[in-house]
Design a protein around this motif. Sequence first.
Motif, PDB file in Angstrom:
ATOM      1  N   ALA A   1       0.944  -1.422   0.082  1.00 51.87           N
ATOM      2  CA  ALA A   1      -0.009  -0.040  -0.140  1.00 51.87           C
ATOM      3  C   ALA A   1       0.934   1.140  -0.229  1.00 51.87           C
ATOM      4  CB  ALA A   1      -0.866   0.253   1.118  1.00 51.87           C
ATOM      5  N   ASP A   2       0.265   2.475  -0.282  1.00 58.46           N
ATOM      6  CA  ASP A   2       1.077   3.630   0.198  1.00 58.46           C
ATOM      7  C   ASP A   2       1.567   3.709   1.191  1.00 58.46           C
ATOM      8  OD1 ASP A   2       0.666   6.784  -1.189  1.00 58.46           O
ATOM      9  OD2 ASP A   2       1.431   6.523   0.578  1.00 58.46           O
ATOM     10  N   PHE A   3       3.023   3.989   1.389  1.00 56.89           N
ATOM     11  CA  PHE A   3       3.805   4.112   2.639  1.00 56.89           C
ATOM     12  C   PHE A   3       2.996   4.613   3.821  1.00 56.89           C
ATOM     13  CE2 PHE A   3       7.011   5.384   5.591  1.00 56.89           C
ATOM     14  CZ  PHE A   3       7.627   4.191   5.947  1.00 56.89           C
ATOM     15  N   ALA A   4       2.305   5.900   3.566  1.00 54.40           N
ATOM     16  CA  ALA A   4       1.688   6.586   4.579  1.00 54.40           C
ATOM     17  C   ALA A   4       0.665   5.775   4.981  1.00 54.40           C
ATOM     18  CB  ALA A   4       1.185   7.821   3.840  1.00 54.40           C
ATOM     19  N   THR A   5       0.109   4.691   4.402  1.00 54.07           N
ATOM     20  CA  THR A   5      -0.948   4.123   5.137  1.00 54.07           C
ATOM     21  C   THR A   5      -0.543   2.719   5.776  1.00 54.07           C
ATOM     22  OG1 THR A   5      -1.666   2.938   3.151  1.00 54.07           O
ATOM     23  CG2 THR A   5      -2.598   5.051   3.240  1.00 54.07           C
ATOM     24  N   LEU A   6       0.563   2.571   5.656  1.00 52.62           N
ATOM     25  CA  LEU A   6       0.931   1.370   6.295  1.00 52.62           C
ATOM     26  C   LEU A   6       1.383   1.358   7.607  1.00 52.62           C
ATOM     27  CD1 LEU A   6       3.424  -0.170   3.386  1.00 52.62           C
ATOM     28  CD2 LEU A   6       1.283  -1.203   4.420  1.00 52.62           C
ATOM     29  N   ASP A   7       1.340   0.141   8.594  1.00 57.43           N
ATOM     30  CA  ASP A   7       1.664   0.167   9.919  1.00 57.43           C
ATOM     31  C   ASP A   7       2.923  -0.479   9.969  1.00 57.43           C
ATOM     32  OD1 ASP A   7       2.025  -0.190  12.539  1.00 57.43           O
ATOM     33  OD2 ASP A   7       0.445  -1.746  12.821  1.00 57.43           O
ATOM     34  N   VAL A   8       3.996   0.089   9.993  1.00 55.67           N
ATOM     35  CA  VAL A   8       5.446  -0.190   9.828  1.00 55.67           C
ATOM     36  C   VAL A   8       5.987  -0.302  11.295  1.00 55.67           C
ATOM     37  CG1 VAL A   8       5.748   0.246   7.714  1.00 55.67           C
ATOM     38  CG2 VAL A   8       6.186   1.822   9.302  1.00 55.67           C
TER      39      VAL A   8
ATOM     40  N   ALA B   1       9.057  -2.603  12.335  1.00 61.85           N
ATOM     41  CA  ALA B   1       9.740  -3.085  11.288  1.00 61.85           C
ATOM     42  C   ALA B   1      10.737  -2.321  10.826  1.00 61.85           C
ATOM     43  CB  ALA B   1       8.694  -3.079   9.944  1.00 61.85           C
ATOM     44  N   GLU B   2      11.696  -2.871  10.147  1.00 60.29           N
ATOM     45  CA  GLU B   2      13.228  -1.959   9.834  1.00 60.29           C
ATOM     46  C   GLU B   2      12.518  -1.411   8.397  1.00 60.29           C
ATOM     47  OE1 GLU B   2      17.395  -2.880   7.636  1.00 60.29           O
ATOM     48  OE2 GLU B   2      16.108  -4.559   8.189  1.00 60.29           O
ATOM     49  N   VAL B   3      12.832  -0.265   8.195  1.00 61.38           N
ATOM     50  CA  VAL B   3      12.218   0.583   6.904  1.00 61.38           C
ATOM     51  C   VAL B   3      13.484   0.704   6.099  1.00 61.38           C
ATOM     52  CG1 VAL B   3      11.283   2.627   6.027  1.00 61.38           C
ATOM     53  CG2 VAL B   3      10.341   1.706   7.954  1.00 61.38           C
ATOM     54  N   ILE B   4      13.415   0.208   4.951  1.00 60.15           N
ATOM     55  CA  ILE B   4      14.396   0.426   3.679  1.00 60.15           C
ATOM     56  C   ILE B   4      14.147   1.340   2.731  1.00 60.15           C
ATOM     57  CG2 ILE B   4      16.099  -0.879   2.307  1.00 60.15           C
ATOM     58  CD1 ILE B   4      15.665  -3.224   3.746  1.00 60.15           C
ATOM     59  N   ASP B   5      14.470   2.631   2.595  1.00 58.82           N
ATOM     60  CA  ASP B   5      14.148   3.596   1.679  1.00 58.82           C
ATOM     61  C   ASP B   5      14.691   3.352   0.312  1.00 58.82           C
ATOM     62  OD1 ASP B   5      13.077   5.634   0.221  1.00 58.82           O
ATOM     63  OD2 ASP B   5      13.288   7.013   1.837  1.00 58.82           O
ATOM     64  N   HIS B   6      14.237   2.651  -0.784  1.00 57.76           N
ATOM     65  CA  HIS B   6      14.712   2.620  -2.071  1.00 57.76           C
ATOM     66  C   HIS B   6      14.539   3.946  -2.996  1.00 57.76           C
ATOM     67  CE1 HIS B   6      17.031  -1.001  -1.911  1.00 57.76           C
ATOM     68  NE2 HIS B   6      16.013  -1.588  -1.186  1.00 57.76           N
TER      69      HIS B   6
END
Length: 389
Positions: A6-13, A16-21
């Motif tokens: 989903a759109d990143f803004a709507t995800l519950d992370v 979690a480790e976030v990797i920005d590609h």
Amino acid sequence: MIRAMADFATLDVAGAEVIDHRPHLVMPGFIDTHLHFPQTQVIASWAAELLDWLNDYTFPEETRYQDPALCATMAARFLDRLTDHGTTTAVAYASVHTSSAEALFAEALKRNMRLITGKVLMDRNAPEGLRDTAQSGYDDSKRLIARWHGKGRLGYAITPRFAITSTPAQMQAAQTLAHEHPDCHIQTHLSENHAEIALACELYPEAADYTDIYAHYGLLRGNSLLGHAIHLSEREVGALAEADAKPVFCPTSNLFLGSGLFDDARLRAAGLTNALATDIGGGTSYSMLQTLAESYKVLQLQRQRLHPFRAFHWITRGNAEALGMADRVGTLDPGTEADLVVLDARATPAMAQRMERARGLMDELFTLQVMGDDRAVVQTYVAGVACKR
Ligand code: GUN
Ligand code: ZN
């Protein structure tokens, strides 16, 4: 596993480790549906056409794979080359030797990689050291299936090399294997080259045509992968469609060996689902991007076009569907296995310069399709684990 998309803004992370590609493209890992594990060192071999290339370079090279130590070393190097190029699922021919299939399965299991392979069945028209027998080929295949098929992410493909290198007795053994293991893929070569077709038909005079040889031995079904499938009559196209067998387009190989132009539109119009592949080492690049570039040109010569959206679908979900695996790989759907590739359309100075004038996603994808190779692969994830060094 992919949990959500989903759109990143709507995800519950949370947690979690976030990797920005960003700004790169993330898509499903590429799927190569036909290539040869023991041919990594015959790429770029100087030969007139298929049968010379097999006899002069490929068969002698494949005899080396009777050595288990060589197989183990080469299996690791082979899988490194695939993931370097963004390929996360492969359907590979091993050599005739059990040791080659064993080594490739073991290495793929270690990496948790989705891989289908099988020991080649070949009991004639090949040098000493590269022939099995109908019985030993059957027995060895049975053992390999019992040991590896369905283990981790591995699958077995029953692999009669092509009609020329199998006696009728061996084709019958392949038929028995296929009947006993309906969930194993079957892979072979079909109608790649005119001299090959003539010899195959001479060896099986009772067959109506080349395709009929495989049909006669029960080798055409929904999970049969038929490498090349270039020179086919209307009858043959109809027989393939009726069986729902999967032709495999190998553009870099077909151009390199001067084999001919794969008629994608004709086969699709008959209802067939075509797969796409590198065919290393008749093929000249491990890159599915380069394979798309050559596909585009082969189809252009026939006044067919390969739109970039369809091109990237083909090497991901399209090939997954051809393999019957779209519920596991080839998509970003939640629940699938998280094989991913990250692509940079500005990877080289020439690509970056082209991209200065890009008008949107289609141009970005087409730049990758025409100019891309392993340099455009920023990262490859196999079952969620980064593996490009
Ligand atoms: N036909 C039978 N074996 C082979 C092979 O190894 N490569 C190609 N391109 N065609 C084949
Ligand atoms: Zn092949």
